[in-house]
Design a protein around this motif. Structure first.
Motif, PDB file in Angstrom:
ATOM      1  N   ARG A  48      -7.390   3.442  -5.288  1.00  0.00           N
ATOM      2  CA  ARG A  48      -7.426   4.543  -4.316  1.00  0.00           C
ATOM      3  C   ARG A  48      -8.705   4.347  -3.490  1.00  0.00           C
ATOM      4  N   GLU A  87      -0.920   7.359  -7.845  1.00  0.00           N
ATOM      5  CA  GLU A  87      -2.242   6.881  -8.281  1.00  0.00           C
ATOM      6  C   GLU A  87      -2.292   6.859  -9.809  1.00  0.00           C
ATOM      7  N   ARG A 119       0.835  -1.206   0.000  1.00  0.00           N
ATOM      8  CA  ARG A 119       0.000   0.000   0.000  1.00  0.00           C
ATOM      9  C   ARG A 119       0.866   1.251   0.000  1.00  0.00           C
ATOM     10  N   THR A 172      -2.036   3.243 -12.502  1.00  0.00           N
ATOM     11  CA  THR A 172      -3.396   3.056 -13.019  1.00  0.00           C
ATOM     12  C   THR A 172      -3.619   1.655 -13.578  1.00  0.00           C
ATOM     13  N   LYS A 224     -15.662   5.643  -2.431  1.00  0.00           N
ATOM     14  CA  LYS A 224     -14.768   4.708  -3.126  1.00  0.00           C
ATOM     15  C   LYS A 224     -15.248   3.257  -3.007  1.00  0.00           C
ATOM     16  N   LEU A 267       0.987  11.245  -3.334  1.00  0.00           N
ATOM     17  CA  LEU A 267       0.186  10.040  -3.587  1.00  0.00           C
ATOM     18  C   LEU A 267      -0.543  10.153  -4.930  1.00  0.00           C
ATOM     19  N   LYS A 268      -0.971  11.348  -5.287  1.00  0.00           N
ATOM     20  CA  LYS A 268      -1.663  11.580  -6.561  1.00  0.00           C
ATOM     21  C   LYS A 268      -0.813  11.118  -7.734  1.00  0.00           C
ATOM     22  N   THR A 314       4.959  10.362   0.148  1.00  0.00           N
ATOM     23  CA  THR A 314       4.167   9.137   0.138  1.00  0.00           C
ATOM     24  C   THR A 314       4.935   8.060   0.884  1.00  0.00           C
ATOM     25  N   HIS A 355      -5.105   6.779   1.042  1.00  0.00           N
ATOM     26  CA  HIS A 355      -4.615   5.405   0.857  1.00  0.00           C
ATOM     27  C   HIS A 355      -4.814   4.869  -0.560  1.00  0.00           C
ATOM     28  N   LEU A 356      -3.731   4.319  -1.087  1.00  0.00           N
ATOM     29  CA  LEU A 356      -3.727   3.612  -2.362  1.00  0.00           C
ATOM     30  C   LEU A 356      -3.253   2.195  -2.063  1.00  0.00           C
ATOM     31  N   GLN A 360      -8.857   9.009   0.570  1.00  0.00           N
ATOM     32  CA  GLN A 360      -8.049  10.183   0.219  1.00  0.00           C
ATOM     33  C   GLN A 360      -6.573   9.963   0.543  1.00  0.00           C
ATOM     34  N   GLN A 381       0.616   5.428   1.343  1.00  0.00           N
ATOM     35  CA  GLN A 381      -0.143   6.306   2.228  1.00  0.00           C
ATOM     36  C   GLN A 381       0.355   7.741   2.097  1.00  0.00           C
TER      37      GLN A 381
END
Length: 242
Positions: free
Chosen positions: A195, A185, A157, A189, A232, A181-182, A165, A200-201, A198, A159
């Motif tokens: 995601r 993300e 993961r 893909t 989500k 994190l963006k 991140t 956590h991925l 907000q 965070q």
């Protein structure tokens, strides 16, 4: 050194460097991968500006033919999604055409601060490019001390931590990365990452259990339990229900 098949691009870049980066001297130019390869065998620059898309061989082809690189590289490219993702996966630097002054100065300054050439990052880049699936097997994670090369499959993961991140890997190993994190993300893909919140991925391959609730929670293979935001939840359910 400048390698680009478009003469007007080389002229514009040379002029920008002369005007805004006066401590940079252009020692050579080439208009194709073949010419560039010959030039690099004759001279070794500190920094190479390399076009990705060239008709008679890409910048990637040139580097593959050259082998080990002992200099820093700044790729120049248009909006080529595949090329940009390959570059970003290895934390290599790039400039989008047409090149802007602020971006150029920042990229040159970053290259001048580099503690070592990008050889290790390029090695990872070559490995990824040889993957028959077209998906990168490894990612280069920039840290405060340098960078770490990590297998994507080992990432459990990610965070958010302000503009950083936190990566959590198998074995509960943690790496703090100096990117948002963006960015990850978008980068992951096509790699099965979701995601779920907000902050956590998560890697879907490491989801072990879903626990019902308002949005619910997921338990991962490292036994961490992460909240799923309500908005989500549907996306998560679709991923695991077909």
């Amino acid at each position: 050194m400048l390698i680009d098949d478009e003469s007007n691009t080389r002229e514009a870049l040379r002029a920008l460097l002369q005007h805004y980066c006066p401590d940079v001297t252009v020692i050579g130019e080439a208009a194709s991968a073949e010419e560039g390869l010959q030039l690099l065998r004759e001279q070794t620059p500190d920094l190479l500006f390399l076009d990705v898309e060239m008709p008679l061989g890409s910048g990637f082809d040139l580097l593959d033919m050259l082998g080990r690189a002992s200099f820093d590289i700044i790729f120049t490219t248009a909006h080529d999604r595949y090329a940009l993702r390959a570059i970003k996966f290895c934390a290599l630097d790039y400039l989008l055409k047409p090149v802007g002054v602020a971006e150029l100065r920042e990229a040159v300054a970053k290259a001048q601060r580099q503690k070592a050439p990008v050889a290790a990052q390029l090695h990872t880049f070559y490995d990824n490019m040889r993957e028959r699936t077209g998906l990168a097997g490894k990612v280069v994670l920039p840290t405060m001390e340098g960078f770490e090369v990590v297998e994507v499959a080992r990432i459990v993961r990610c965070q958010a931590d302000d503009n950083y991140t936190l990566f959590v890997l198998e074995g509960k190993e943690k790496i703090l990365v100096s990117r948002t994190l963006k960015e990850y993300e978008e980068l992951f893909t096509d790699y099965g990452f979701i995601r779920i919140h907000q902050s956590h991925l998560v890697n879907a391959a490491h989801v072990k259990r879903y626990i019902k609730g308002s949005g619910g929670y997921v338990q991962l293979t490292d036994d961490s339990i992460i909240e799923v935001s309500r908005r989500k939840k549907d996306e998560l359910m679709k991923r695991f229900q077909g």
